[in-house]
Write an enzyme that holds these catalytic residues in place. Structure first.
Site, short mmCIF file in Angstrom:
data_model
loop_
_atom_site.label_atom_id
_atom_site.label_comp_id
_atom_site.label_asym_id
_atom_site.label_seq_id
_atom_site.Cartn_x
_atom_site.Cartn_y
_atom_site.Cartn_z
N GLY A 112 0.98 -0.02 -1.43
CA GLY A 112 0.59 0.26 -1.88
C GLY A 112 -1.06 0.76 -1.65
N GLU A 115 -2.17 2.30 1.37
CA GLU A 115 -1.81 3.99 0.73
C GLU A 115 -2.79 4.76 0.39
OE1 GLU A 115 2.29 2.91 -0.06
OE2 GLU A 115 3.31 4.72 0.50
#
Ligand code: COA
Length: 261
Positions: A112, A115
């Site tokens: 994440g 991301e």
């Protein structure tokens, strides 16, 4: 909303510095932190005084070491799908903000974290930063856009290599494949990022927003629609005071002063 896991500070140039601040967990994104990022991005989008963003991580070790694995470990299927959609929506809000954003990557940008970084306009990294989508090592896949943004940034082959090996790469490799735009000494990361945003903000504000939107439309909808949007937006800029000022300043050999009108 007051924040527990992030900090938001805006400087006199309207550049918001968002610091993910859970260094003891390498700034891992638990639900609460995602909620705070959601709120901060909404504020940044709606507040005209905020003109650009820098996102970084607290401490010297991590930008963001991923979604919180403690939470992931106990998710039921529908819950997991909802968590993924929510995270995608929050990062998409950042990506579509049409305000320039920098991920100032001061350490691990994993899962994440990568991301989040890929949802920014550009990525500026310290020499010790590390990048990866290690989800497959946990028996899951990226859920906050990694399978979509990584191939768009570095191409299918290199993205698949990172996504299916789960291996971590260093800053110089990330720079070589175009995942990061600049490498700068760790102690200069935020000041370098600020200078970059300031430089961008000296350009025509309407042109900036339309350019970001055009890139997004084209990548979303394909070349034909992207070109159509570009032509319409180009036409729109001809109606702005900024176009008048920008072109006149060039012809008069002076710096433009844009009003964003
Ligand atoms: N979620 C939850 N907690 C995390 C985390 C994550 N993604 N990443 C690190 N942490 C926690 C660790 O559990 C540890 O907590 P503890 O002190 O309570 O045990 C703390 O942060 C420090 O991490 P630690 O693993 O001890 O540091 P390290 O220097 O040995 O290793 C990493 C650093 C980044 C290599 C390692 O933490 C790691 O592999 N993290 C997970 C990365 C990942 O798979 N991310 C994708 C998630 S989808």
């Amino acid at each position: 909303m007051s924040y527990k896991n992030i900090r938001l500070e805006t400087d006199q140039d309207g550049i918001a510095l968002i610091t993910v601040d859970r260094p003891e967990k390498l700034n891992a994104l638990n639900r609460e932190t995602m909620g705070e990022l959601d709120d901060a991005f909404t504020r940044a989008r709606n507040d005209a005084a905020i003109r650009g963003l820098i996102i970084t991580g607290a401490g010297e070790k991590a930008f963001v070491a991923g979604a919180d694995i403690k939470e992931l470990a106990v998710l039921a299927p529908i819950e997991a799908q909802e968590l993924s959609r929510r995270g995608q929506t929050i990062f998409r809000e950042l990506e579509r903000m049409t305000k320039p954003s920098v991920a100032a990557i001061n350490g691990f940008a994993l899962g994440g974290g990568l991301e989040l970084a890929m949802s920014c306009s550009v990525r500026i990294a310290g020499p010790e930063a590390k990048f990866g989508q290690p989800e497959v090592k946990l028996g899951i896949i990226p859920g906050y856009g990694g399978t979509q943004r990584l191939p768009r940034l570095v191409g299918r082959g290199r993205a698949l290599e990172m996504l299916i090996s789960g291996e971590v790469i260093d800053s110089s490799e990330a720079y070589r494949i175009g995942l990061v735009n600049y490498i700068t000494p760790a102690e200069d990361l935020v000041s370098f990022s600020r200078a970059w945003v300031r430089k961008v903000l000296a350009n025509g504000p309407i042109a900036l927003a339309l350019t970001m939107e055009a890139v997004d439309v084209g990548l979303d909808c394909g070349l034909e629609q992207g070109l159509q949007f570009e032509a319409a937006a180009f036409g729109l800029t001809a109606a702005t005071e900024d176009r008048h000022e920008g072109t006149r300043a060039f012809l008069e050999k002076r710096k433009p002063v844009f009003a964003g009108k």
